[in-house]
Write an enzyme that holds these catalytic residues in place. Structure first.
Site, mmCIF file in Angstrom:
data_model
loop_
_atom_site.group_PDB
_atom_site.id
_atom_site.type_symbol
_atom_site.label_atom_id
_atom_site.label_comp_id
_atom_site.label_asym_id
_atom_site.label_seq_id
_atom_site.Cartn_x
_atom_site.Cartn_y
_atom_site.Cartn_z
ATOM 1 N N CYS A 100 -58.190 76.331 24.231
ATOM 2 C CA CYS A 100 -57.622 74.981 24.249
ATOM 3 C C CYS A 100 -58.700 73.941 23.879
ATOM 4 O O CYS A 100 -59.076 73.849 22.722
ATOM 5 C CB CYS A 100 -56.939 74.692 25.582
ATOM 6 S SG CYS A 100 -55.796 73.272 25.517
ATOM 7 N N HIS A 190 -53.372 79.374 26.160
ATOM 8 C CA HIS A 190 -54.099 79.694 27.389
ATOM 9 C C HIS A 190 -53.843 81.139 27.809
ATOM 10 O O HIS A 190 -52.899 81.410 28.558
ATOM 11 C CB HIS A 190 -53.665 78.752 28.516
ATOM 12 C CG HIS A 190 -54.233 77.380 28.414
ATOM 13 N ND1 HIS A 190 -55.482 77.047 28.879
ATOM 14 C CD2 HIS A 190 -53.703 76.249 27.891
ATOM 15 C CE1 HIS A 190 -55.708 75.758 28.658
ATOM 16 N NE2 HIS A 190 -54.648 75.250 28.059
ATOM 17 N N GLU A 192 -55.386 82.767 29.951
ATOM 18 C CA GLU A 192 -55.673 82.904 31.385
ATOM 19 C C GLU A 192 -54.549 82.366 32.271
ATOM 20 O O GLU A 192 -54.554 82.572 33.489
ATOM 21 C CB GLU A 192 -56.989 82.171 31.727
ATOM 22 C CG GLU A 192 -56.890 80.668 31.907
ATOM 23 C CD GLU A 192 -56.803 79.844 30.633
ATOM 24 O OE1 GLU A 192 -57.050 78.625 30.702
ATOM 25 O OE2 GLU A 192 -56.483 80.416 29.569
#
Length: 241
Positions: A100, A190, A192
């Site tokens: 990001c 993202h 994660e």
């Protein structure tokens, strides 16, 4: 027989989330630690916005550059310092993964253009398309042609660095994955994130816009592929040993 201790992975935290987000889900390094099930010796957290020195290239096994609520175009001192470090890390062939804001900062640091996405804020669970050039990329070998990922960003890479390969796109963003070198890659989405993290990061009253498809979490597999690249590789045993 002695074993060389593996160097830690640098989790480079780029600014802090809003207080209400921190109260719910913590700060960015925690999300990567949980996603990769890292142990305390596996990583070191670096916070340039608090004045931390960026790590020496021979003291870490690689680095993940996190997302942020800041904007690359604000050119904050800590951000510009990290951009200079990225250029050195690429020359040193240190494994790098930008996520990001980290994706945008890597692109900016290496000669690309970053700015407000003309198609607006992209957020929620969105479909992405892997480009044909990604077919032979070692980190993307198992990534399907179409996959879903969590996104939350207002700025984008508008023009990638001259020598970067664009490997994935979405309806709102043409630069979802950029490959800079065999060791360095960045993603706008993202890997994660979980649904809990996504919901905590969205403004009040905004839906996450998605239903997770059955099957593997492909973006999380990409994150694991990067982590494995930073680990010592076992030597092949000699024949007859």
């Amino acid at each position: 027989m002695t074993h060389t201790r593996a160097l830690p992975l640098a989790l480079i935290q780029l600014e802090v989330p809003p207080p209400q987000v921190v109260a719910q889900i913590g700060e960015q390094p925690r999300w990567f630690i949980d996603a990769l099930q890292l142990q305390p010796d596996d990583y070191v957290i670096v916070r340039p916005h608090l004045g931390d020195d960026l790590p020496a290239f021979d003291r870490v096994s690689g680095a993940i550059l996190s997302g942020s609520w800041a904007m690359v175009t604000d050119h904050a001192d800590w951000s510009e310092r990290t951009a200079a470090w990225i250029r050195g890390a690429l020359e040193a062939e240190l494994p790098l993964l930008g996520v990001c804001y980290g994706h945008q900062l890597m692109a900016y640091a290496l000669g690309g253009k970053v700015g407000d996405n003309p198609q607006g804020w992209e957020r929620g669970l969105k479909p992405l398309t892997r480009n044909a050039q990604a077919h032979n990329d070692p980190w993307l070998a198992d990534l399907p042609g179409e996959f879903q990922a969590w996104l939350s960003h207002r700025q984008s890479v508008l023009t990638p660095p001259q020598h970067a390969q664009v490997l994935a796109s979405s309806a709102q963003d043409g630069c979802q994955i950029l490959r800079y070198s065999p060791q360095a890659l960045s993603v706008q989405f993202h890997p994660e994130f979980t649904r809990e993290i996504m919901r905590a990061c969205l403004p009040a009253g905004v839906s996450d816009d998605g239903t997770v498809l059955s099957g593997e979490d492909w973006s999380r597999e990409l994150l694991r592929s990067f982590w494995l690249q930073t680990r010592p590789q076992p030597r092949a045993q000699a024949q007859g040993a």
